[in-house]
Motif scaffolding. Sequence first.
Motif: not given
Length: 420
Positions: A395-402
């Motif tokens: 989930s953190g990776s997705e936020e960072v990616a966004a």
Amino acid sequence: MKKGPNLKSIRFKLTTLPLIILFAAFTFVTVVGAYITKVSTINRMKEDGLQLTRQMAKRIEQSGLAYKTLNEQIEDKIRVSGRVILNQPTVNNDVLKKVAKTLDVDEINYTDGTGKIIYSNLESSIGAVFDENHISYPVLSGKQSELMENIRKSRENNNYYKYGYVKNSSGGMIQIGILANKIQSLYDKTSYQAIVDEIGKNPDIVYAEFIDKNLKKIAANDSKLIGKINDDEGSKKAAIDGEEYAKEYFYDVKNVTVYDVLTPVYVNGEHIGAIDIGISMKSVNDSVTKTVITLSIIGIVAFILVGLMLFVFANGSVNRLNKIKEYLGEMSNGNLSINIDEKLLKNKDELGDMSNALNLLKNSFRDIIRDIKEKADEVGKSSESLAATSQEMASGSEEVAATVNEIAKGTNIRLRKLQT
């Protein structure tokens, strides 16, 4: 289809196989025992038989010497009596009676040249004539100086006499007779026939015979056999060659097997024949039968006792082995909850050791499996925690990616504005 015994099974190896070996061993011992008994009995029979025939031969030799000595003594007495009579100045009946009484002679007959008795100490004999057919004729005719008869029975009574004839140089002869009942009795008691008859009374003696050097039976306990010829090997060795002989022999007269024993007989150093006895083999057969029966009884009793002991011990051992096999089967199927019988665990033998080792193995397997299960549970929990952490990280990776994408978009917009 019915299956045969499993020759590779423990039960067969512990019970049947030892019994087979035991039976074979007892059979072997019985056969060897019977053979040894037969050989030893025959050897003893041989020694006893030779000892008996040697005694018989010795008796014949001694009796022969005794008879010969007594006979010679009587003959010497006849010669002395004849010389005493010839030296008398006159001869008449009274003189002959006096000489007979003095010299202890029973009969004295004085003949003329024709063989007629003219003087005698026995008046009944006066007038009797010795003709040319009489045994004394060679003396009467002057061809011999003396002649000695064998002991014979008197024609007038049942007494036995020894007669001798002495030549009278004046013509005629002197006949002298001496009573020989005692000597004849001795001869009768010690003759070949008397000896074989005595031996033949023994129930173990099938036959007893005296054989001369021509293999002719001179005496036998079976009178029908007297005069017959023995031409077997043993008779030739003993009666002709002078060698002792002993061997099993089939006696065809009675159709029985005997132990034939022969010993040569010597009288005054001269080989005159052999003593032959046939000893019944019944004692040998009885000894062998008794040995076989005794060993068989011992073997049967021992076989039964050992068989029962083997059955009891082997059956118990096999049953315990089967229980151990069942436990192993349960364990191989994953069942470690089984409880091994306390009786097995308390046994102080090798099977008890195996049962205790199996119990330890079962407990060890159960502990290992429990540890593995606990570790597996811990690994499972760790796996769940890792999965949650992975999701959070995802989930953190997705936020960072966004965020990165937004920053990138903003940067692109600023660059376009600058370019325009």
